[in-house]
Each structure stands twice: as structure tokens, then as C-alpha cells.
Write an enzyme that holds these catalytic residues in place. Structure first.
Site, PDB file in Angstrom:
ATOM      1  N   LYS A  14       0.828  -1.210   0.000  1.00  8.21           N
ATOM      2  CA  LYS A  14       0.000   0.000   0.000  1.00  8.21           C
ATOM      3  C   LYS A  14       0.866   1.265   0.000  1.00  8.21           C
ATOM      4  O   LYS A  14       0.597   2.187  -0.744  1.00  8.21           O
ATOM      5  CB  LYS A  14      -0.919   0.029   1.223  1.00  8.21           C
ATOM      6  CG  LYS A  14      -1.968  -1.061   1.262  1.00  8.21           C
ATOM      7  CD  LYS A  14      -2.993  -0.804   2.357  1.00  8.21           C
ATOM      8  CE  LYS A  14      -2.387  -0.767   3.757  1.00  8.21           C
ATOM      9  NZ  LYS A  14      -1.853  -2.068   4.200  1.00  8.21           N
ATOM     10  N   ARG A  89      -9.456   0.619   8.849  1.00 13.43           N
ATOM     11  CA  ARG A  89      -9.010  -0.742   9.148  1.00 13.43           C
ATOM     12  C   ARG A  89     -10.124  -1.561   9.801  1.00 13.43           C
ATOM     13  O   ARG A  89      -9.955  -2.755  10.007  1.00 13.43           O
ATOM     14  CB  ARG A  89      -7.837  -0.728  10.137  1.00 13.43           C
ATOM     15  CG  ARG A  89      -6.524  -0.295   9.570  1.00 13.43           C
ATOM     16  CD  ARG A  89      -5.755  -1.454   8.963  1.00 13.43           C
ATOM     17  NE  ARG A  89      -4.444  -1.692   9.534  1.00 13.43           N
ATOM     18  CZ  ARG A  89      -3.379  -0.909   9.394  1.00 13.43           C
ATOM     19  NH1 ARG A  89      -3.457   0.228   8.757  1.00 13.43           N
ATOM     20  NH2 ARG A  89      -2.235  -1.261   9.913  1.00 13.43           N
ATOM     21  N   ARG A 128      11.238  -6.381   5.188  1.00 15.24           N
ATOM     22  CA  ARG A 128      11.001  -4.953   4.957  1.00 15.24           C
ATOM     23  C   ARG A 128      11.858  -4.077   5.890  1.00 15.24           C
ATOM     24  O   ARG A 128      11.953  -4.336   7.086  1.00 15.24           O
ATOM     25  CB  ARG A 128       9.523  -4.660   5.206  1.00 15.24           C
ATOM     26  CG  ARG A 128       9.167  -3.215   4.989  1.00 15.24           C
ATOM     27  CD  ARG A 128       7.701  -3.040   4.793  1.00 15.24           C
ATOM     28  NE  ARG A 128       6.935  -3.191   6.011  1.00 15.24           N
ATOM     29  CZ  ARG A 128       5.651  -2.871   6.104  1.00 15.24           C
ATOM     30  NH1 ARG A 128       5.009  -2.417   5.060  1.00 15.24           N
ATOM     31  NH2 ARG A 128       5.010  -3.032   7.236  1.00 15.24           N
TER      32      ARG A 128
HETATM   33  P1  AMP Z   1       0.825   0.503   9.293  1.00 14.24           P
HETATM   34  O1  AMP Z   1       1.998   1.418   9.123  1.00 14.24           O
HETATM   35  O2  AMP Z   1      -0.365   0.908   8.446  1.00 14.24           O
HETATM   36  O3  AMP Z   1       1.172  -0.952   9.121  1.00 14.24           O
HETATM   37  O4  AMP Z   1       0.323   0.673  10.817  1.00 14.24           O
HETATM   38  C1  AMP Z   1       1.178   0.360  11.892  1.00 14.24           C
HETATM   39  C2  AMP Z   1       0.345   0.197  13.145  1.00 14.24           C
HETATM   40  O5  AMP Z   1      -0.327   1.435  13.436  1.00 14.24           O
HETATM   41  C3  AMP Z   1      -0.757  -0.844  13.063  1.00 14.24           C
HETATM   42  O6  AMP Z   1      -0.286  -2.138  13.323  1.00 14.24           O
HETATM   43  C4  AMP Z   1      -1.706  -0.338  14.135  1.00 14.24           C
HETATM   44  O7  AMP Z   1      -1.230  -0.645  15.427  1.00 14.24           O
HETATM   45  C5  AMP Z   1      -1.628   1.162  13.952  1.00 14.24           C
HETATM   46  N1  AMP Z   1      -2.634   1.641  12.979  1.00 14.24           N
HETATM   47  C6  AMP Z   1      -2.398   2.226  11.761  1.00 14.24           C
HETATM   48  N2  AMP Z   1      -3.553   2.553  11.156  1.00 14.24           N
HETATM   49  C7  AMP Z   1      -4.558   2.159  11.989  1.00 14.24           C
HETATM   50  C8  AMP Z   1      -5.979   2.202  11.920  1.00 14.24           C
HETATM   51  N3  AMP Z   1      -6.624   2.717  10.850  1.00 14.24           N
HETATM   52  N4  AMP Z   1      -6.682   1.721  12.968  1.00 14.24           N
HETATM   53  C9  AMP Z   1      -6.061   1.209  14.040  1.00 14.24           C
HETATM   54  N5  AMP Z   1      -4.732   1.106  14.160  1.00 14.24           N
HETATM   55  C10 AMP Z   1      -3.969   1.588  13.152  1.00 14.24           C
END
Ligand code: AMP
Length: 221
Positions: A14, A89, A128
């Protein structure tokens, strides 16, 4: 206003594809994961609350996440739209986004699902690395930097995210795939869902996403 939602499991690509779409469409890429990581670096109340959930590979609660995203969307650079990455999410977040946009006479124009099977996700996530200053993504087999351990774009050191350690990856996938499915079904129901095969090379996935957007919002997913 063009409001796009990029959907996919952790490791589906993404972030990489959002950067391509941002450059092509001229609207900001808003990643809630990046917003949380910035809040943690700045030690804000949101950052302190988010940290324990993130380190455990769990979703941050909907309330704080929705508030943070709405504040970001209200900023002037998002007046013409945005590419959302990592939000919504959960089904609750998807419904909250619909209401927020409806209040501004707008809607999600397309929910783009980058589809990658779970086995491929585990391999991708464990290789990664991101740069320390801006989070630019790299991968040990798919996207190496020109100089080992250094970001091509800003020269900062490459680091592995705490939640990309192997023991955390499985927990993240298991807890997030169910939520992802709920969000996918939400957009299937609204008619905004478009699916692109995420197993192809990065450029082919980008071309697939741009094709889908050019084809407009009419037609089946
Ligand atoms: P990401 O960088 O998108 O993989 O997000 C890293 C972490 O941030 C996730 O594992 C969640 O703990 C938190 N996070 C990011 N976006 C969301 C969301 N929309 N809702 C809840 N937690 C989020």
C-alpha cells in the site's frame, strides 16, 4: 475532490503504491501508521496511547484513530482529496469515514484492494526495512537501496520496524485479516471496491491501479 482508499493486508504494498498515486494525481498520501509513528516521535498524548497497541501488533482503538484521521483530512492540503493508506481498518472506521465525507458533500470515490495471499505477505514483511527519517520503504529481495543500509532519497539509516519482527508479524496478520475483510465487504456493498492482483511486480500493480481509476467508478469490482 478525489478520495481514494487503498486496501490490503500489512505488506501488500500500500505504501509503495500510494506514493505512485500521489505523484500521478497530485493529492496527499495520508497513512495513519505514519501519523501514529510521528505522534510517538513527538511524544504527543495520541502517540503515548498508540504506542502500546502498535508494539503489540494490535490495532489502535477506533475513537482516537478516527479523530486523528479527521483532523488530518481537514487540513488545507487535503482540500482536493487524498489517498488513504491504512485507514479504514475496521467496519466502524469505514462507517465513520462515510459520515465525515457525507457531511462535506463527498464520498469515497474508489476503494482499491491490493490483493496478496497470506504466505506471500509473511515473506514480504520479514524483509522490509524503512528509513529512519521519513519511512521510505525498502526490501531485502524486492527493493534494495543503492548504498546498503542508507535511504536513496534522504540518506538516513534504514531500520526494521518493531512491528516487522517475525514474532509480531503473525500476530498482526491474524488480528488484521478479519478486520480487512470487514472493510472490503463494506466497500463491496457501497460499490466502491476495485481489486488489483498484488502479486505482480510493483510497476504492473501501479499500472493496474491507474487503469482501474481511469475506467472510473462505474462497473463491478
Ligand atoms: P501501518 O503502518 O499501516 O502498518 O500501521 C502500523 C500500526 O499502526 C498498526 O499495526 C496499528 O497498530 C496502527 N494503525 C495504523 N492505522 C490504523 C488504523 N486505521 N486503525 C487502528 N490502528 C492503526
Amino acid at each position: 475532490m478525489t478520495l481514494l482508499v487503498l486496501l490490503g493486508a500489512p505488506g501488500a504494498g500500500k505504501g509503495t503504491q500510494a506514493a505512485v498515486l500521489r505523484d500521478r494525481l497530485g493529492i496527499p498520501h495520508i497513512a495513519t501508521g505514519d501519523l501514529f509513528r510521528a505522534a510517538i516521535r513527538e511524544a504527543t498524548p495520541v502517540g503515548l496511547e498508540a504506542r502500546t497497541y502498535m508494539d503489540a501488533g494490535q490495532l489502535v482503538p477506533d475513537g482516537v484513530t478516527i479523530r486523528m484521521l479527521e483532523e488530518r483530512l481537514a487540513r488545507p492540503d487535503a482540500a482536493n482529496g487524498a489517498i488513504l493508506d491504512g485507514f479504514p481498518r475496521t467496519a466502524v472506521q469505514a462507517a465513520a469515514l462515510d459520515s465525515f465525507l457525507a457531511g462535506r458533500g463527498s464520498q469515497v470515490d474508489a476503494a482499491l484492494l491490493i490483493d496478496v495471499p497470506p504466505d506471500a505477505l509473511i515473506e514480504r514483511l520479514s524483509g522490509r526495512w524503512i528509513c529512519q527519517s521519513a519511512g521510505h520503504p525498502y526490501h531485502v529481495s524486492m527493493k534494495l537501496p543503492a548504498v546498503p543500509g542508507i535511504c536513496d532519497l534522504d540518506g538516513s539509516p534504514l531500520v526494521q520496524r518493531a512491528d516487522d519482527q517475525p514474532q509480531t508479524i503473525r500476530a498482526r496478520l491474524v488480528s488484521q485479516l478479519d478486520d480487512l475483510n470487514a472493510v472490503v465487504e463494506h466497500y463491496r456493498a457501497t460499490g466502491a471496491l476495485r481489486t488489483v492482483d498484488g502479486l505482480r511486480p510493483i510497476d504492473a500493480v501501479s499500472a493496474g491501479l491507474l487503469d482501474v481509476l481511469e475506467a472510473g467508478t462505474a462497473g463491478a469490482a
